[in-house]
Scaffold this active site. Structure first.
Site, PDB file in Angstrom:
ATOM      1  N   SER A 234     -47.724  14.977  24.121  1.00 35.12           N
ATOM      2  CA  SER A 234     -46.291  15.102  23.899  1.00 35.12           C
ATOM      3  C   SER A 234     -45.953  16.564  23.684  1.00 35.12           C
ATOM      4  CB  SER A 234     -45.903  14.298  22.646  1.00 35.12           C
ATOM      5  OG  SER A 234     -44.591  14.590  22.223  1.00 35.12           O
TER       6      SER A 234
ATOM      7  N   TYR B 226     -46.739  12.129  13.481  1.00 34.23           N
ATOM      8  CA  TYR B 226     -46.760  11.940  14.941  1.00 34.23           C
ATOM      9  C   TYR B 226     -47.268  13.216  15.608  1.00 34.23           C
ATOM     10  CZ  TYR B 226     -45.147  10.960  19.695  1.00 34.23           C
ATOM     11  OH  TYR B 226     -45.081  10.769  21.060  1.00 34.23           O
TER      12      TYR B 226
END
Length: 245
Positions: free
Chosen positions: A139, A152
């Site tokens: 990501s 995250y």
């Protein structure tokens, strides 16, 4: 159907929706035989019906080492090999660190980071045998940490670190390691958030830009895995044009 991947065997995790589903369909369209794994196994049957090529649907929980080993074994048993592993399974449960429900932290670490590690560990002997490719879906949060996404981001930074170490270990043995870093993609990922403030923030962010579609990331995966053997595309960062961070 193209023959770019001409019968190569691919295993895609987190394939029940979003990037995983789009990637499985794109690789199938390139001629791959595709095993698809997810916890929501019922959704995989409809994916199998849509795919142009042969698809094996597997119930898979990447946080469970036994489930991981069984999925790899079932793939090899059905297709005789494993050429490409796409580690895509992930959850995003954002929120402030102060007062956080740390069971959500554990879930993210176990799914996003340990889950991809377990898959690599189980698949690597077969991938070494075939001089295959490992695709790690990370990501933009694996490059830039932001408030309310600390854990995250930590899992995605972890994927990047693990992938680079892995690359150094296996690249001279013919195994390519690819890290794909999507920006904001229109998927169900933000729906995992239980915090209403975080859900609203994600919806507002999505409304503020032309978001990527899962197929955009699938195209990046196809590009990486269809390069000649001597070409390793180790990292692809794909953001919406409108995304700043």
């Amino acid at each position: 159907m193209s023959n770019t991947l001409n019968g190569l065997v691919v295993l895609v995790t987190g394939a029940s929706s979003g990037i995983g589903e789009a990637t499985a369909l794109a690789l199938s369209a390139e001629g791959a035989r595709v095993a698809v794994g997810a916890r929501r196994a019922d959704r995989l049957e409809s994916l199998a019906r849509k795919a142009p090529g042969e698809v094996l649907a597997l119930e898979l929980d990447v946080t469970d080492q036994e489930s991981v080993r069984a999925a790899v074994a079932a793939t090899v048993e059905r297709f005789g090999a494993l050429d490409v592993l796409v580690n895509n399974a992930g959850v995003m449960l954002n929120g402030p660190i102060v007062g956080a429900d740390i069971t959500q932290w554990t879930r993210m670490v176990e799914t996003n980071l340990l889950g991809s590690m377990y898959m690599v560990h189980a698949g690597l002997p077969h991938l070494l045998e075939r001089r295959g490719t490992i695709v790690q879906v990370s990501s933009t949060s694996g490059r830039i940490a932001s408030a309310y996404a600390g854990v995250y981001a930590a899992t995605k930074f972890g994927i990047t670190a693990f992938s680079e170490s892995l690359r150094q270990e296996v690249t001279t043995r013919g195994v390519r390691v690819v890290v794909i870093e999507p920006g904001f993609v229109a998927t169900e990922l933000t729906d995992h958030n239980t915090d209403p403030t975080m859900r609203a923030a994600a919806q507002n962010m999505a409304a503020s830009m032309r978001t990527l579609q899962p197929e955009d990331i699938a195209n990046a995966v196809v590009y990486a895995v269809t390069q000649p053997e001597h070409v390793a595309v180790n990292e692809i960062l794909v953001r919406p044009t409108d995304q700043i961070q």
